[in-house]
Design a protein around this motif. Structure first.
Motif, mmCIF file in Angstrom:
data_model
loop_
_atom_site.group_PDB
_atom_site.id
_atom_site.type_symbol
_atom_site.label_atom_id
_atom_site.label_comp_id
_atom_site.label_asym_id
_atom_site.label_seq_id
_atom_site.Cartn_x
_atom_site.Cartn_y
_atom_site.Cartn_z
ATOM 1 N N TYR A 216 0.820 -1.215 0.000
ATOM 2 C CA TYR A 216 0.000 0.000 0.000
ATOM 3 C C TYR A 216 0.859 1.273 0.000
ATOM 4 C CZ TYR A 216 -3.418 3.456 1.662
ATOM 5 O OH TYR A 216 -4.212 4.562 1.805
ATOM 6 N N THR A 228 -5.181 0.743 -3.670
ATOM 7 C CA THR A 228 -5.816 1.197 -2.419
ATOM 8 C C THR A 228 -6.941 0.230 -2.032
ATOM 9 O OG1 THR A 228 -7.447 2.609 -3.491
ATOM 10 C CG2 THR A 228 -5.296 3.608 -3.030
ATOM 11 N N SER A 229 -7.514 0.458 -0.872
ATOM 12 C CA SER A 229 -8.442 -0.544 -0.322
ATOM 13 C C SER A 229 -9.837 -0.522 -0.944
ATOM 14 C CB SER A 229 -8.591 -0.320 1.182
ATOM 15 O OG SER A 229 -9.309 0.879 1.427
ATOM 16 N N SER A 230 -10.237 0.617 -1.534
ATOM 17 C CA SER A 230 -11.636 0.792 -2.017
ATOM 18 C C SER A 230 -12.648 0.545 -0.904
ATOM 19 C CB SER A 230 -11.951 -0.143 -3.185
ATOM 20 O OG SER A 230 -11.206 0.221 -4.298
ATOM 21 N N LEU A 231 -12.291 0.916 0.291
ATOM 22 C CA LEU A 231 -13.225 0.713 1.415
ATOM 23 C C LEU A 231 -14.046 1.958 1.732
ATOM 24 C CD1 LEU A 231 -10.973 -1.384 3.835
ATOM 25 C CD2 LEU A 231 -13.197 -2.097 2.929
ATOM 26 N N SER A 232 -13.771 3.078 1.031
ATOM 27 C CA SER A 232 -14.356 4.349 1.473
ATOM 28 C C SER A 232 -15.888 4.336 1.524
ATOM 29 C CB SER A 232 -13.865 5.506 0.590
ATOM 30 O OG SER A 232 -14.046 5.203 -0.775
ATOM 31 N N GLU A 261 -3.924 7.032 6.965
ATOM 32 C CA GLU A 261 -5.029 7.438 6.081
ATOM 33 C C GLU A 261 -6.364 7.362 6.816
ATOM 34 O OE1 GLU A 261 -4.469 8.899 3.175
ATOM 35 O OE2 GLU A 261 -2.369 8.569 3.673
ATOM 36 N N ASN A 330 -7.694 8.902 -5.055
ATOM 37 C CA ASN A 330 -7.377 10.079 -4.237
ATOM 38 C C ASN A 330 -6.455 11.068 -4.947
ATOM 39 O OD1 ASN A 330 -7.256 11.602 -1.691
ATOM 40 N ND2 ASN A 330 -5.108 10.966 -1.719
ATOM 41 N N ARG A 333 -8.431 12.916 -7.365
ATOM 42 C CA ARG A 333 -9.322 13.894 -6.705
ATOM 43 C C ARG A 333 -8.558 15.187 -6.455
ATOM 44 N NH1 ARG A 333 -13.528 10.506 -2.735
ATOM 45 N NH2 ARG A 333 -13.150 8.542 -3.757
ATOM 46 N N ASP A 361 -18.888 7.438 -2.102
ATOM 47 C CA ASP A 361 -18.389 7.561 -0.731
ATOM 48 C C ASP A 361 -18.573 8.983 -0.206
ATOM 49 O OD1 ASP A 361 -16.335 9.126 -1.816
ATOM 50 O OD2 ASP A 361 -14.865 7.524 -1.781
ATOM 51 N N ASP A 363 -18.828 12.086 1.583
ATOM 52 C CA ASP A 363 -18.861 12.256 3.035
ATOM 53 C C ASP A 363 -18.527 13.720 3.301
ATOM 54 O OD1 ASP A 363 -18.370 11.162 5.949
ATOM 55 O OD2 ASP A 363 -16.627 12.381 5.442
ATOM 56 N N ASN A 367 -14.931 15.200 2.265
ATOM 57 C CA ASN A 367 -15.022 15.890 0.990
ATOM 58 C C ASN A 367 -14.747 17.387 1.143
ATOM 59 O OD1 ASN A 367 -15.700 15.798 -1.913
ATOM 60 N ND2 ASN A 367 -17.418 17.088 -1.301
HETATM 61 C C1 LIG Z 1 -11.103 16.780 -3.100
HETATM 62 C C2 LIG Z 1 -11.231 15.512 -2.297
HETATM 63 C C3 LIG Z 1 -12.498 15.023 -1.966
HETATM 64 C C4 LIG Z 1 -12.627 13.847 -1.207
HETATM 65 N N1 LIG Z 1 -13.884 13.411 -0.875
HETATM 66 C C5 LIG Z 1 -14.030 12.294 -0.120
HETATM 67 C C6 LIG Z 1 -15.310 11.829 0.250
HETATM 68 O O1 LIG Z 1 -16.337 12.426 -0.063
HETATM 69 N N2 LIG Z 1 -15.396 10.680 0.992
HETATM 70 C C7 LIG Z 1 -14.276 9.987 1.372
HETATM 71 O O2 LIG Z 1 -14.409 8.943 2.020
HETATM 72 N N3 LIG Z 1 -13.048 10.423 1.057
HETATM 73 C C8 LIG Z 1 -12.879 11.546 0.312
HETATM 74 N N4 LIG Z 1 -11.637 11.964 -0.029
HETATM 75 C C9 LIG Z 1 -10.469 11.245 0.501
HETATM 76 C C10 LIG Z 1 -9.913 10.108 -0.387
HETATM 77 O O3 LIG Z 1 -9.773 10.545 -1.694
HETATM 78 C C11 LIG Z 1 -10.779 8.860 -0.366
HETATM 79 O O4 LIG Z 1 -11.086 8.490 0.956
HETATM 80 C C12 LIG Z 1 -10.061 7.680 -1.024
HETATM 81 O O5 LIG Z 1 -9.723 8.003 -2.343
HETATM 82 C C13 LIG Z 1 -10.946 6.464 -0.973
HETATM 83 O O6 LIG Z 1 -10.346 5.370 -1.599
HETATM 84 P P1 LIG Z 1 -9.889 4.102 -0.763
HETATM 85 O O7 LIG Z 1 -10.971 3.650 0.121
HETATM 86 O O8 LIG Z 1 -9.344 3.124 -1.730
HETATM 87 O O9 LIG Z 1 -8.727 4.742 0.119
HETATM 88 P P2 LIG Z 1 -7.479 4.107 0.862
HETATM 89 O O10 LIG Z 1 -6.258 4.752 0.296
HETATM 90 O O11 LIG Z 1 -7.516 2.637 0.853
HETATM 91 O O12 LIG Z 1 -7.630 4.663 2.342
HETATM 92 C C14 LIG Z 1 -8.334 3.941 3.360
HETATM 93 C C15 LIG Z 1 -9.385 4.831 3.972
HETATM 94 O O13 LIG Z 1 -8.765 5.947 4.615
HETATM 95 C C16 LIG Z 1 -9.598 7.100 4.488
HETATM 96 N N5 LIG Z 1 -8.869 8.119 3.731
HETATM 97 C C17 LIG Z 1 -7.856 7.947 2.862
HETATM 98 N N6 LIG Z 1 -7.410 9.130 2.406
HETATM 99 C C18 LIG Z 1 -8.173 10.071 2.989
HETATM 100 C C19 LIG Z 1 -8.217 11.490 2.930
HETATM 101 N N7 LIG Z 1 -7.343 12.204 2.186
HETATM 102 N N8 LIG Z 1 -9.154 12.152 3.647
HETATM 103 C C20 LIG Z 1 -10.025 11.470 4.423
HETATM 104 N N9 LIG Z 1 -10.036 10.124 4.531
HETATM 105 C C21 LIG Z 1 -9.115 9.442 3.819
HETATM 106 C C22 LIG Z 1 -10.840 6.665 3.712
HETATM 107 O O14 LIG Z 1 -11.851 6.326 4.631
HETATM 108 C C23 LIG Z 1 -10.335 5.435 2.957
HETATM 109 O O15 LIG Z 1 -11.354 4.529 2.611
HETATM 110 C C24 LIG Z 1 -11.471 13.156 -0.784
HETATM 111 C C25 LIG Z 1 -10.201 13.634 -1.141
HETATM 112 C C26 LIG Z 1 -10.090 14.805 -1.879
HETATM 113 C C27 LIG Z 1 -8.726 15.301 -2.236
#
Ligand SMILES: Cc1cc2nc3c(=O)[nH]c(=O)nc-3n(C[C@H](O)[C@H](O)[C@H](O)COP(=O)(O)OP(=O)(O)OC[C@H]3O[C@@H](n4cnc5c(N)ncnc54)[C@H](O)[C@@H]3O)c2cc1C
Length: 456
Positions: A216, A228-232, A261, A330, A333, A361, A363, A367
């Motif tokens: 990771y 990444t985990s895609s758990l969001s 994270e 991410n 984004r 996701d 939130d 967000n």
């Molecule tokens: C402009 C912008 C908007 C975003 N909007 C959202 C949103 O609406 N909902 C959301 O869940 N995340 C948001 N994120 C954060 C992040 O992009 C996503 O959580 C992440 O891409 C989800 O993919 P994953 O589960 O594979 O993440 P992984 O990389 O596997 O991370 C594990 C978990 O950690 C948390 N996490 C990781 N990075 C962040 C971060 N930067 N901020 C907060 N939590 C994080 C999430 O819960 C995520 O599922 C945003 C980021 C940006 C820059």
């Protein structure tokens, strides 16, 4: 007397402290019957796009199946419906996981007051976070405004282990006729989604823990790989609790990166809880004076961004991934958000609103604070002059152009890295739009606008 378990962002059975509390209360007060309730609140549903509504609908079906079909779904205002269901069931208490969002916290206080008028209690047990927002404070009792010291204090504070499953599950039985009648789970829009629900969340976590977690730290920024985990979205709906994830992490570098994270999610919830107005307005008030574009030209640019037609392949791939899947990597984004704010000079709120509509996701805390971070007005603001270059970001985090080709069919004829710079091979991508703006010029323009608010 039964008790009510009012599900909101905790659509799961296991590791659910509010469920344990509801069951204890039902056993103390009566025969152990718990009435599981979900209220479809139009205030929240109307703001969600198809993917989020589809996710919710499928998640409710999954939850209902694990509850033996007993989930009572009502449509309307929770301040009316929760007390109504509690009265109809003859329940003394309604159990929830505490909501720390601006709307949810206000709604819960209103429900609590109405319940109290008829001698009933709203009991909050647990929250969607490992550590409830507001708990992690500095030595002087004030809040952290910067992530890294928050992270250290959050780890030091620690969190409970996952809630044990009850010895015996509640008796979900109830009279399906009469006042407890159910309005039903709404039909899901026909959208392609990965598997939804608690079982799917646990499977996703297992698969990632076994196959993805070790790499990771190295791969998580690569847009072209599933690193990444895609758990969001599972976390957003509480199909899995962050505590369940944290309990299985050790001190290795990759596990530490993942824990960090999860901590961003907790930090942003804390920031929003303490500054609810930051859902709509600049956390750094200086930015309220920033000049932004508006009018028909700005509207056209917003639409080009929203539809993935800016002429910048990495940005367009991201925006089209969002349209197609309700999800975006991410790194992308960050780049697409930066493009809207710093290349198109539109206020972050406009982009954040579209993300909230389109993301599965979506939130409010993550967000809005993610957008504020990119706009330079949030916590840990990156220096404003560090403006993402959409082309070099693409070349770095999608080095072979695979991500771009996956989402932008017009560029599929361009091999390797050239997909990031189609203008160098114009005739090979005739259907792809020209660049909407000149990045170097807009970068200078952004810096000039920033200088104006920094030195008014
Ligand atoms: C402009 C912008 C908007 C975003 N909007 C959202 C949103 O609406 N909902 C959301 O869940 N995340 C948001 N994120 C954060 C992040 O992009 C996503 O959580 C992440 O891409 C989800 O993919 P994953 O589960 O594979 O993440 P992984 O990389 O596997 O991370 C594990 C978990 O950690 C948390 N996490 C990781 N990075 C962040 C971060 N930067 N901020 C907060 N939590 C994080 C999430 O819960 C995520 O599922 C945003 C980021 C940006 C820059």
């Amino acid at each position: 007397m039964p008790s009510i378990l009012w599900f909101r962002r905790d659509l799961r059975r296991h590791d659910n402290p509010a469920l344990v509390a509801a069951l204890d209360a039902a056993r103390d007060d009566g025969d152990g019957t718990v009435v599981p309730l979900f209220v479809l609140d139009p205030r929240l549903c109307n703001a969600a796009g198809d993917t989020r509504r589809a996710w919710l609908s499928r998640s409710l079906h999954a939850l209902d199946a694990t509850l033996g079909g007993a989930l009572v779904v009502r449509h309307g205002d929770p301040t009316l419906l929760v007390p109504e269901v509690a009265a109809a069931a003859g329940a003394a208490s309604v159990h929830v996981a505490a909501d720390f969002g601006p709307y949810g916290a206000t709604r819960d206080r209103a429900v609590e007051n109405v319940l109290a008028a008829s001698g009933r209690r709203l009991e909050r047990t647990g929250s969607p976070y490992a550590v409830a927002p507001g708990r992690v404070v500095k030595g002087d009792g004030t809040a952290y405004r910067v992530y890294t010291p928050f992270y250290r204090a959050w780890v030091e504070h620690g969190w409970r282990p996952p809630a044990a499953d009850p010895d015996a599950w509640p008796d979900w039985r109830m009279d399906p006729s009469g006042p407890l009648a159910c309005d039903g789970i709404p039909d899901a829009p026909d959208v392609d989604l990965p598997p939804v629900g608690e079982a799917a969340a646990l499977e996703r976590w297992d698969a990632f823990r076994i196959d993805g977690l070790a790499a990771y730290g190295e791969l998580r920024d690569r847009a072209d790989l599933a690193g990444t985990s895609s758990l969001s979205a599972h976390l957003r709906w509480g199909e899995i609790h962050p505590r369940t994830l944290l309990a299985e992490l050790d001190g290795s570098p990759s596990h530490t990166v993942f824990r960090k994270e999860i901590a961003w999610r907790e930090f942003y919830a804390d920031v929003l809880h303490r500054a609810p107005e930051s859902a709509h307005t600049w956390l750094d008030p200086r930015f309220a004076a920033m000049e932004h574009d508006d009018g028909p030209g700005a509207d056209d640019r917003f639409e080009a961004w929203r539809l993935g037609r800016t002429g910048f392949p990495f940005v367009d791939a991201g925006m089209r991934q969002l349209l197609a899947e309700g999800w975006m990597h991410n790194r992308v984004r960050m780049v697409t958000a930066s493009f809207l704010v710093k290349d198109l000079h539109l206020p972050w709120q406009r982009g954040a609103r579209w993300f909230m509509t389109a993301l599965r996701d979506g939130d409010l805390a993550s967000n809005q604070q993610g957008w504020q971070w990119v706009a330079g007005s949030g916590t840990d603001a990156a220096p404003y002059f560090r403006i993402f270059n959409p082309v070099t970001q693409g070349l770095r985090f999608d080095p072979d152009g695979d991500y771009v080709r996956r989402y932008v069919p017009e560029l599929r004829g361009l091999g390797g890295r050239s997909a990031h710079e189609p203008w160098t091979q114009g005739q090979l991508a005739p259907d792809y739009p020209d660049r909407l703006v000149d990045h170097a010029e807009e970068r200078d323009e952004s810096l000039a606008r920033y200088t104006a608010i920094k030195n008014p």
